[in-house]
Enzyme design. Structure first.
Site, PDB file in Angstrom:
ATOM      1  N   GLY A 234       0.828  -1.201   0.000  1.00 24.72           N
ATOM      2  CA  GLY A 234       0.000   0.000   0.000  1.00 24.72           C
ATOM      3  C   GLY A 234       0.861   1.248   0.000  1.00 24.72           C
ATOM      4  N   SER A 235       0.309   2.323   0.531  1.00 25.95           N
ATOM      5  CA  SER A 235       0.974   3.620   0.442  1.00 25.95           C
ATOM      6  C   SER A 235       2.125   3.723   1.449  1.00 25.95           C
ATOM      7  CB  SER A 235      -0.046   4.729   0.717  1.00 25.95           C
ATOM      8  OG  SER A 235      -0.562   4.575   2.026  1.00 25.95           O
ATOM      9  N   GLU A 254       5.537  -3.410   0.838  1.00 24.01           N
ATOM     10  CA  GLU A 254       5.646  -3.150  -0.610  1.00 24.01           C
ATOM     11  C   GLU A 254       4.940  -1.831  -0.860  1.00 24.01           C
ATOM     12  OE1 GLU A 254       7.403  -5.067  -2.538  1.00 24.01           O
ATOM     13  OE2 GLU A 254       7.672  -6.759  -1.184  1.00 24.01           O
ATOM     14  N   LEU A 255       5.716  -0.770  -1.114  1.00 26.52           N
ATOM     15  CA  LEU A 255       5.133   0.575  -1.115  1.00 26.52           C
ATOM     16  C   LEU A 255       5.204   1.226  -2.501  1.00 26.52           C
ATOM     17  CD1 LEU A 255       6.674   1.594   2.334  1.00 26.52           C
ATOM     18  CD2 LEU A 255       4.519   0.417   1.896  1.00 26.52           C
ATOM     19  N   CYS A 289       2.002   0.429  -8.852  1.00 26.15           N
ATOM     20  CA  CYS A 289       3.162   0.953  -8.126  1.00 26.15           C
ATOM     21  C   CYS A 289       4.379   1.106  -9.028  1.00 26.15           C
ATOM     22  CB  CYS A 289       3.484   0.047  -6.949  1.00 26.15           C
ATOM     23  SG  CYS A 289       3.528  -1.665  -7.427  1.00 26.15           S
ATOM     24  N   GLU A 383       4.579  10.251  -5.979  1.00 29.36           N
ATOM     25  CA  GLU A 383       3.994   9.159  -6.763  1.00 29.36           C
ATOM     26  C   GLU A 383       2.700   9.692  -7.373  1.00 29.36           C
ATOM     27  OE1 GLU A 383       2.475   5.822  -4.472  1.00 29.36           O
ATOM     28  OE2 GLU A 383       2.961   4.465  -6.118  1.00 29.36           O
TER      29      GLU A 383
HETATM   30  P1  NAD Z   1      -3.425   2.509   1.275  1.00 33.19           P
HETATM   31  O1  NAD Z   1      -2.150   2.578   2.025  1.00 33.19           O
HETATM   32  O2  NAD Z   1      -4.357   3.650   1.354  1.00 33.19           O
HETATM   33  O3  NAD Z   1      -4.257   1.223   1.712  1.00 33.19           O
HETATM   34  C1  NAD Z   1      -3.691  -0.058   1.670  1.00 33.19           C
HETATM   35  C2  NAD Z   1      -4.326  -0.916   2.744  1.00 33.19           C
HETATM   36  O4  NAD Z   1      -3.949  -0.386   4.013  1.00 33.19           O
HETATM   37  C3  NAD Z   1      -5.842  -0.942   2.704  1.00 33.19           C
HETATM   38  O5  NAD Z   1      -6.290  -2.248   2.977  1.00 33.19           O
HETATM   39  C4  NAD Z   1      -6.215  -0.006   3.830  1.00 33.19           C
HETATM   40  O6  NAD Z   1      -7.458  -0.279   4.402  1.00 33.19           O
HETATM   41  C5  NAD Z   1      -5.101  -0.285   4.821  1.00 33.19           C
HETATM   42  N1  NAD Z   1      -4.919   0.757   5.836  1.00 33.19           N
HETATM   43  C6  NAD Z   1      -5.180   2.081   5.725  1.00 33.19           C
HETATM   44  N2  NAD Z   1      -4.932   2.698   6.892  1.00 33.19           N
HETATM   45  C7  NAD Z   1      -4.515   1.754   7.762  1.00 33.19           C
HETATM   46  C8  NAD Z   1      -4.112   1.753   9.111  1.00 33.19           C
HETATM   47  N3  NAD Z   1      -4.136   2.870   9.847  1.00 33.19           N
HETATM   48  N4  NAD Z   1      -3.721   0.595   9.678  1.00 33.19           N
HETATM   49  C9  NAD Z   1      -3.703  -0.549   8.965  1.00 33.19           C
HETATM   50  N5  NAD Z   1      -4.099  -0.626   7.683  1.00 33.19           N
HETATM   51  C10 NAD Z   1      -4.495   0.516   7.085  1.00 33.19           C
HETATM   52  O7  NAD Z   1      -3.021   2.218  -0.259  1.00 33.19           O
HETATM   53  P2  NAD Z   1      -3.953   2.103  -1.526  1.00 33.19           P
HETATM   54  O8  NAD Z   1      -4.436   3.460  -1.892  1.00 33.19           O
HETATM   55  O9  NAD Z   1      -4.938   1.005  -1.385  1.00 33.19           O
HETATM   56  O10 NAD Z   1      -2.882   1.600  -2.606  1.00 33.19           O
HETATM   57  C11 NAD Z   1      -2.074   2.480  -3.318  1.00 33.19           C
HETATM   58  C12 NAD Z   1      -0.650   2.451  -2.822  1.00 33.19           C
HETATM   59  O11 NAD Z   1      -0.175   1.114  -2.798  1.00 33.19           O
HETATM   60  C13 NAD Z   1       0.293   3.206  -3.731  1.00 33.19           C
HETATM   61  O12 NAD Z   1       1.192   3.949  -2.958  1.00 33.19           O
HETATM   62  C14 NAD Z   1       1.002   2.090  -4.480  1.00 33.19           C
HETATM   63  O13 NAD Z   1       2.272   2.430  -4.976  1.00 33.19           O
HETATM   64  C15 NAD Z   1       1.098   1.049  -3.435  1.00 33.19           C
HETATM   65  N6  NAD Z   1       1.311  -0.259  -4.038  1.00 33.19           N
HETATM   66  C16 NAD Z   1       2.542  -0.848  -3.933  1.00 33.19           C
HETATM   67  C17 NAD Z   1       2.774  -2.064  -4.553  1.00 33.19           C
HETATM   68  C18 NAD Z   1       4.096  -2.774  -4.445  1.00 33.19           C
HETATM   69  O14 NAD Z   1       4.148  -3.967  -4.713  1.00 33.19           O
HETATM   70  N7  NAD Z   1       5.162  -2.102  -4.053  1.00 33.19           N
HETATM   71  C19 NAD Z   1       1.761  -2.670  -5.268  1.00 33.19           C
HETATM   72  C20 NAD Z   1       0.516  -2.042  -5.348  1.00 33.19           C
HETATM   73  C21 NAD Z   1       0.305  -0.830  -4.728  1.00 33.19           C
END
Ligand code: NAD
Length: 480
Positions: A234-235, A254-255, A289, A383
């Site tokens: 995620g982010s 994985e960010l 990502c 990003e």
């Molecule tokens: P996000 O971080 O908003 O959410 C990801 C997950 O984290 C969701 O399930 C969300 O509910 C959870 N989350 C949010 N707040 C939380 C907290 N306080 N505690 C625990 N969990 C929490 O990301 P997104 O918008 O779903 O995805 C986009 C991001 O993911 C981009 O930055 C992208 O680059 C990254 N990404 C990375 C890869 C990789 O392999 N490196 C792959 C795909 C996406």
């Protein structure tokens, strides 16, 4: 799993092999029509507690032999194949991803499961050179790899099937139990994956699914010491927070990235390079990502690349992702598309020019090419996560390497050249988790190690690497 509620299904939480409803539900929108696509039952604190307790109890009391884990994962992969259209349609509707790309994601998920199944049968330690230290002549030593225990998987919205597969399948292959929290914007395809695993014979308790918003379910998951490891995609903001709150427990992150790609003047096939660089900036509306974001181009070919890039961008059909002819669907929300539009506007105010696209209609963002950008613009240094690529000229390759590296991120980069020596230099110089020569940053093979450096994360995914991350190496010594 789910039940009919008018047109949209309601899906529950998976606890001890049963789909359980919580007290409250939330809506998952169809990202193109903005109509409710599914209702999801929220897991409250008590349900999350039950899920973790059940995962822990199952880990302690039930063992599945490696060959059986292999069979279950293979069977699930087969079921995904049989259910491909249903899963692809779920991805298409909940993400807004084109149906063609959604089918491609299911195919990738199948491969991730098959590779994970195979890893289940080759988890091994190693013989240890204990005789290398004096006084140990009467001893032998070796290591074994043991599962870590309860793994908590938290996944993002953009590849809800394959990125969930990258966590769940290796975790099961390694003999762990899992508590999965799917992305709240796109949980349906992960729920379909969980059901297929049950249908494939996964004993209850090995996979529990808790649904809800990150800020509500997240803190409950993060504080629970029964969880041995967190695997998060995620982010960067949430990733950093998870790392800071999970103490000495294992974490893989994985960010994000702002992927650079370099096209040198000696590239063998310029048309292919431009086609790849530009079109792979628009995968899933740029919400990948490793989506191409910054394209550094040698000045000798700069004007030609701008012209070709415009042609590629303009050729994209934007619209309903369920239609076979559509190349690019909506972004995940209108707010996200507005955010991207604002970043483009800021860049233009600071001197950038639009070569193609730049317009928005609701959540639909036209594939965009920018020129005359500078490193401090958000479209360059953050990003962008939208279908926007920027093209930047360079005179000297050292300048291009330095610019590519001048980022807080380091996930993947691409470099196009026909000079082997330069290709090897790029492999050495570019500070990324992966460098693709004569291919784009977006190129990923699911069976290979994948993960970033710097703010792009820690730890690797790819079934073999993930199994390693999700097992501990235990040393055994024997006095003969
Ligand atoms: P996000 O971080 O908003 O959410 C990801 C997950 O984290 C969701 O399930 C969300 O509910 C959870 N989350 C949010 N707040 C939380 C907290 N306080 N505690 C625990 N969990 C929490 O990301 P997104 O918008 O779903 O995805 C986009 C991001 O993911 C981009 O930055 C992208 O680059 C990254 N990404 C990375 C890869 C990789 O392999 N490196 C792959 C795909 C996406």
């Amino acid at each position: 799993m789910g039940e009919q509620n008018g047109v949209a299904n309601t899906y529950g939480n998976l606890i001890n092999g049963e789909w359980i409803k919580g007290s409250d539900t939330f809506v998952v929108e169809n990202k193109y029509t903005h109509e409710p696509y599914a209702y999801i039952s929220k897991a409250d604190e008590a349900l999350v507690d039950q899920a973790i307790a059940n995962a822990q109890e199952t880990f302690k009391t039930v063992k599945i032999p490696a060959t059986k884990r292999y069979e279950i994962l293979l069977k699930a992969a087969k079921l995904f194949g049989e259910r491909k259209e249903e899963i692809a349609l779920a991805i298409c509707r909940e993400v807004g991803k084109t149906i063609t790309d959604a089918r491609g994601e299911v195919d990738r998920g199948i491969q991730t499961f098959i590779a994970s199944a195979e890893e289940a049968k080759r988890i091994t330690g190693q013989g240890m050179p204990i005789h290398g230290q004096p006084g140990n002549e009467e001893k032998m030593a070796f290591t074994v790899r043991v599962p870590v225990g309860v793994v908590c998987a938290i996944t993002p919205f953009n590849f809800p099937f394959n990125l969930t597969a990258h966590k769940i399948a290796p975790a099961i292959a390694a003999g762990n139990t899992v508590v999965l929290k799917p992305a709240e914007k796109t949980p349906v395809s992960a729920i379909l994956m969980a059901q297929a695993l049950l249908d494939a014979g996964l004993p209850k308790g090995f996979l529990n699914v808790v649904n809800g918003f990150g800020h509500e379910v997240g803190p409950v998951l993060l504080k629970d010491e029964r969880i041995a490891m967190y695997t998060f995609t995620g982010s960067p903001t949430v990733g950093k927070m998870i790392k800071s709150q999970t103490g000495i427990r294992k974490v893989t992150l994985e960010l994000g990235n702002n992927s650079p790609n370099i096209i040198h003047h000696d590239v063998a096939d310029l048309d292919r390079a431009v086609q790849l660089c530009v079109s792979r900036g628009y995968v899933n509306s740029g919400q990948a990502c490793i989506s191409v974001q910054r394209i550094y181009v040698h000045r000798d070919i700069y004007e030609e690349v701008l012209e070709k890039a415009k042609q590629v961008a303009d050729s994209f059909v934007v619209g309903n992702p369920e239609e076979e002819s559509t190349n690019i669907g909506p972004m995940i929300s209108v707010q996200e598309a507005e955010r991207a539009e604002k970043w483009v506007q800021e860049a233009i105010n600071a001197g950038a020019k639009i070569v193609a696209g730049g317009t928005r209609e609701g959540a639909l963002f036209r594939p965009t090419v920018l020129s005359d950008v500078t490193e401090e613009m958000k479209v360059m240094c953050e990003e962008v996560f939208a279908p926007i690529v920027s093209i930047i000229p360079y005179d000297d390759i050292e300048e291009a390497f330095a610019a590519a590296n001048a980022s807080k991120f380091g996930l993947q980069a691409g470099f196009f050249t026909s000079n082997l020596q330069l290709a090897m230099r790029a492999a050495q110089e570019l500070e990324f988790g992966g460098v693709n020569i004569n291919d784009v940053s977006t190129f990923r093979v699911d069976i290979l190690p994948y993960g970033g450096v710097k703010d792009s994360g820690v730890g690797k995914e790819g079934p073999r690497s993930t199994v390693e991350e999700m097992t501990d190496e235990k040393l055994i010594t024997i006095h003969i």
